[in-house]
Design a protein around this motif. Structure first.
Motif, PDB file in Angstrom:
ATOM      1  N   ASP A 178      96.916   0.803  97.219  1.00  0.00           N
ATOM      2  CA  ASP A 178      98.030  -0.136  97.064  1.00  0.00           C
ATOM      3  C   ASP A 178      98.619  -0.511  98.417  1.00  0.00           C
ATOM      4  OD1 ASP A 178      97.778   0.071  94.290  1.00  0.00           O
ATOM      5  OD2 ASP A 178      99.102   1.834  94.246  1.00  0.00           O
ATOM      6  N   THR A 179      99.144  -1.722  98.506  1.00  0.00           N
ATOM      7  CA  THR A 179      99.875  -2.166  99.694  1.00  0.00           C
ATOM      8  C   THR A 179     101.354  -1.821  99.525  1.00  0.00           C
ATOM      9  OG1 THR A 179      98.340  -3.986 100.091  1.00  0.00           O
ATOM     10  CG2 THR A 179     100.518  -4.155 101.105  1.00  0.00           C
ATOM     11  N   ILE A 180     101.937  -1.236 100.563  1.00  0.00           N
ATOM     12  CA  ILE A 180     103.342  -0.824 100.502  1.00  0.00           C
ATOM     13  C   ILE A 180     104.216  -2.022 100.851  1.00  0.00           C
ATOM     14  CG2 ILE A 180     105.012   0.899 101.218  1.00  0.00           C
ATOM     15  CD1 ILE A 180     102.431   2.008  99.942  1.00  0.00           C
ATOM     16  N   THR A 181     105.078  -2.426  99.926  1.00  0.00           N
ATOM     17  CA  THR A 181     105.996  -3.546 100.128  1.00  0.00           C
ATOM     18  C   THR A 181     107.395  -3.113  99.731  1.00  0.00           C
ATOM     19  OG1 THR A 181     105.742  -4.446  97.891  1.00  0.00           O
ATOM     20  CG2 THR A 181     104.114  -5.134  99.547  1.00  0.00           C
ATOM     21  N   SER A 182     108.371  -4.004  99.923  1.00  0.00           N
ATOM     22  CA  SER A 182     109.744  -3.697  99.519  1.00  0.00           C
ATOM     23  C   SER A 182     109.857  -3.561  98.009  1.00  0.00           C
ATOM     24  CB  SER A 182     110.695  -4.786 100.030  1.00  0.00           C
ATOM     25  OG  SER A 182     110.267  -6.063  99.578  1.00  0.00           O
ATOM     26  N   ASP A 183     108.949  -4.181  97.267  1.00  0.00           N
ATOM     27  CA  ASP A 183     108.943  -4.058  95.808  1.00  0.00           C
ATOM     28  C   ASP A 183     108.190  -2.813  95.355  1.00  0.00           C
ATOM     29  OD1 ASP A 183     110.336  -6.458  95.517  1.00  0.00           O
ATOM     30  OD2 ASP A 183     108.467  -7.623  95.603  1.00  0.00           O
ATOM     31  N   TYR A 184     107.399  -2.263  96.254  1.00  0.00           N
ATOM     32  CA  TYR A 184     106.626  -1.063  95.939  1.00  0.00           C
ATOM     33  C   TYR A 184     106.911  -0.041  97.036  1.00  0.00           C
ATOM     34  CZ  TYR A 184     102.589   1.855  94.629  1.00  0.00           C
ATOM     35  OH  TYR A 184     101.782   2.889  94.240  1.00  0.00           O
ATOM     36  N   LEU A 185     108.145   0.416  97.069  1.00  0.00           N
ATOM     37  CA  LEU A 185     108.583   1.338  98.120  1.00  0.00           C
ATOM     38  C   LEU A 185     108.083   2.732  97.768  1.00  0.00           C
ATOM     39  CD1 LEU A 185     110.081   1.553 100.745  1.00  0.00           C
ATOM     40  CD2 LEU A 185     112.195   1.933  99.484  1.00  0.00           C
ATOM     41  N   ARG A 381      98.330   0.219 104.149  1.00  0.00           N
ATOM     42  CA  ARG A 381      98.727  -1.129 104.564  1.00  0.00           C
ATOM     43  C   ARG A 381     100.182  -1.376 104.195  1.00  0.00           C
ATOM     44  NH1 ARG A 381      94.059  -4.842 103.606  1.00  0.00           N
ATOM     45  NH2 ARG A 381      93.474  -3.742 105.528  1.00  0.00           N
ATOM     46  N   PHE A 382     100.979  -1.809 105.193  1.00  0.00           N
ATOM     47  CA  PHE A 382     102.403  -2.093 104.992  1.00  0.00           C
ATOM     48  C   PHE A 382     102.655  -3.586 105.173  1.00  0.00           C
ATOM     49  CE2 PHE A 382     102.333   2.365 105.857  1.00  0.00           C
ATOM     50  CZ  PHE A 382     103.439   2.906 105.215  1.00  0.00           C
ATOM     51  N   GLY A 388     110.540  -4.551 109.755  1.00  0.00           N
ATOM     52  CA  GLY A 388     109.686  -4.418 110.938  1.00  0.00           C
ATOM     53  C   GLY A 388     108.489  -3.519 110.780  1.00  0.00           C
ATOM     54  N   ILE A 389     108.014  -3.288 109.562  1.00  0.00           N
ATOM     55  CA  ILE A 389     106.832  -2.449 109.347  1.00  0.00           C
ATOM     56  C   ILE A 389     105.745  -3.320 108.742  1.00  0.00           C
ATOM     57  CG2 ILE A 389     105.933  -0.327 108.342  1.00  0.00           C
ATOM     58  CD1 ILE A 389     108.762   0.670 108.021  1.00  0.00           C
ATOM     59  N   VAL A 390     104.789  -3.702 109.565  1.00  0.00           N
ATOM     60  CA  VAL A 390     103.722  -4.595 109.125  1.00  0.00           C
ATOM     61  C   VAL A 390     102.410  -4.121 109.732  1.00  0.00           C
ATOM     62  CG1 VAL A 390     102.830  -6.951 109.121  1.00  0.00           C
ATOM     63  CG2 VAL A 390     105.294  -6.567 108.943  1.00  0.00           C
ATOM     64  N   GLY A 391     101.355  -4.115 108.926  1.00  0.00           N
ATOM     65  CA  GLY A 391     100.030  -3.791 109.441  1.00  0.00           C
ATOM     66  C   GLY A 391      99.472  -2.516 108.854  1.00  0.00           C
ATOM     67  N   ASP A 392      98.324  -2.105 109.389  1.00  0.00           N
ATOM     68  CA  ASP A 392      97.633  -0.907 108.917  1.00  0.00           C
ATOM     69  C   ASP A 392      98.044   0.300 109.755  1.00  0.00           C
ATOM     70  OD1 ASP A 392      96.357  -2.429 107.066  1.00  0.00           O
ATOM     71  OD2 ASP A 392      94.464  -2.577 108.160  1.00  0.00           O
TER      72      ASP A 392
END
Length: 544
Positions: A178-185, A381-382, A388-392
């Motif tokens: 899964d990709t970590i996003t603000s909706d999937y903290l 993956r963020f 400010g948290i983006v990338g692998d």
């Protein structure tokens, strides 16, 4: 249920533990076991922690400590500081040389020669086409050799908890589903740090060597000399001629190995000297000795990332130059040195980003994941630009601790899983980086005959290193004169007859003592009563 095995024998494991895994690093896990008739744990024992049939940890006992006994009936619960299985590879010392082999071939050879013998299965070794023209490792630990090879291609190596050896480049790291996003903290106490400890815009490779073209030198025997000296250190066995006639190869040997045999000439690789056997009558005064050989010379490569230098200079108003020195004695040709410098510039062209958070293991299983999905060297993956948290980012450290009141059932789902992830510099921690840098600078020796190679316009920059600090405490005494010695009024004592401890050694009760005028111990101390010749305050109980 959680069980400990030490050298294959089962022990009851206590529910207080902290199991840590790191990529390529030494670890410090703390595990408690109960001893009921089994052998007492010893440093160097192999220890495993198994939960619900799954091995959570495989490593080496470091410092087992018994309880502080107050009664012979007290349970024998030992606390053990452990290292992960990577420590096993520190026990092996490597002496090898490879020529025109890929890093994959070199690592595969190391596995077959050293790692397989430790009972570690072969996991996966990435297909890395980078060719090392020459690679040598002389009296290096296997662990250090793997670190060195991995750092040149931004790879990681690991002995996993299921006893497999892996050596992978970043593109082949397993990806968290899964990709970590603000909706999937995913997790708690999410924190991001940015450091520039390893960033660089200029990479210097020092200590490397290269080989000369074939050399020919002619010398004249004076009738007495026992050593012929050539211009460059000799790499391989030279060919010798006396008055134009070739010296048979079996008369030329290696110093220290062939000295006792029927050799007339001996040499040492890396030395400029060729020895002539004492009492030999092979040469006569005035004979000409021709030496055909390939020599070695020191090189020092300086590689610059011009684009990054200009970017930093414009942004900060400084020169934009951030230099780093890597001592690389194992590199034996200019191409490999330049490739290494270029790879390090690419790897460390930006600041190091670090993300940390923790998660209950129950959350993993509730979301369809397992502990294996967040093992070290897993890529996550963020996509969280708002903070400010983006990338692998890659998991470089994982710590497992109890997180529940009952671990007797379904232990794997009652753990606190703390993760540390970084976006570059995967193998080493901050302390090791500083240590390596210091060690490299301390060993750096720039000679006048070194060849400096400049290579410009590299795309990106950064590096890893390692450092060792050694210190020793000596007793210091006042110098005999008032003149500082080496910048100090105190110098190491010459004890003569050492007395330990120095504290509480005195002459006479409550007598005022002063430093003696010599650095030699008197009456077991460096202080002695002073005879003032008149009254001194306080007078009570003063014995002179």
């Amino acid at each position: 249920m959680i069980v400990a095995k030490i050298n294959g024998m089962e022990y009851d494991a206590e529910t207080e533990f902290s199991i840590k895994e790191k990529t390529g690093n030494k670890t410090s896990s703390s595990i408690r076991v109960r001893v009921d008739g089994q052998p007492t744990p010893k440093a160097g024992d192999i220890i495993e922690i198994i939960a619900d049939g799954t091995r959570l940890f495989y490593g080496v006992c470091g410092i087992p400590k018994s309880p502080k006994y107050t009664s012979i009936y007290q349970p024998r619960i030992y606390e053990i500081e452990c290292e992960n299985a990577n420590a096993i590879l520190s026990n092996r010392v490597v002496n090898m040389a490879a020529q025109n082999q890929t890093i994959t071939q070199i690592v595969s050879g190391l596995y077959a020669e050293y790692i397989a013998a430790e009972g570690i299965a072969l996991g996966e070794i990435s297909d890395i086409p980078v060719v090392m023209q020459y690679y040598t490792a002389s009296d290096m630990t296997l662990r250090d050799v793997l670190d060195e090879l991995a750092s040149q291609v931004s790879a990681i190596w690991q002995v996993t908890s299921d006893k497999r050896f892996i050596f992978l480049v970043r593109d082949e790291f397993p990806l968290f589903p899964d990709t970590i996003t603000s909706d999937y903290l995913f997790g708690a106490e999410l924190q991001h740090k940015t450091t520039d400890y390893t960033m660089r815009t200029v990479q210097i490779i020092s200590g490397a060597t290269d080989t000369t073209d074939p050399q020919t030198e002619t010398l004249t025997y004076d009738g007495e000399q026992k050593v012929f000296t050539v211009t460059f250190p000799i790499k391989n066995k030279p060919t010798l001629y006396v008055n134009g006639t070739i010296v048979p190869s079996d008369l030329v040997g290696i110093s220290g190995i062939d000295d006792g045999q029927d050799k007339v000439f001996t040499f040492t690789s890396g030395s400029q000297n060729i020895s002539y056997k004492e009492n030999s009558e092979y040469l006569k005064q005035g004979d000409t000795v021709r030496v055909d050989y390939v020599g070695t010379f020191n090189i020092r490569v300086v590689s610059q990332n011009a684009e990054k230098i200009a970017e930093i200079a414009q942004k900060t108003g400084t020169s934009g130059i951030i230099e780093n020195v890597l001592l690389a004695k194992s590199i034996t040709n200019t191409n490999d040195a330049m490739n290494t410098a270029s790879a390090l510039l690419q790897e460390f062209s930006a600041e190091r980003g670090e993300v940390s958070f923790w998660i209950p293991s129950a959350w993993l299983y509730q979301n369809g994941h397992t502990l294996d999905d967040v093992y070290v060297y897993t890529k996550m993956r963020f996509e969280m630009p708002e903070i400010g948290i983006v990338g692998d980012f890659v998991v470089t450290e994982r710590t497992l601790q109890p997180f529940g009141h009952d671990l007797s059932i379904n232990t794997r789902q009652n753990l606190k899983v703390a993760l540390k992830l970084v976006d570059r510099d995967l193998l080493q921690s901050y302390g090791q980086i500083f240590s390596s840098l210091q060690k490299g600078i301390q060993q750096l020796s720039i000679r006048g005959d070194e060849v400096v190679v400049d290579a410009y316009t590299m795309q990106e920059t950064m590096q890893t290193n390692e450092m060792v600090t050694f210190s020793m405490d000596n007793a210091y005494c006042p110098v005999a004169s008032g003149v500082p010695v080496n910048g100090s009024l105190f110098a190491p004592c010459d004890f003569g007859n050492p007395v330990y401890p120095m504290q509480a050694i005195y002459v006479g009760p409550k007598a005022p003592h002063f430093p003696i005028a010599t650095s030699t111990i008197q009456d077991g101390g460096v202080f002695t009563p002073n005879n003032f010749g008149n009254d001194v305050y306080p007078m009570e109980d003063v014995t002179l």
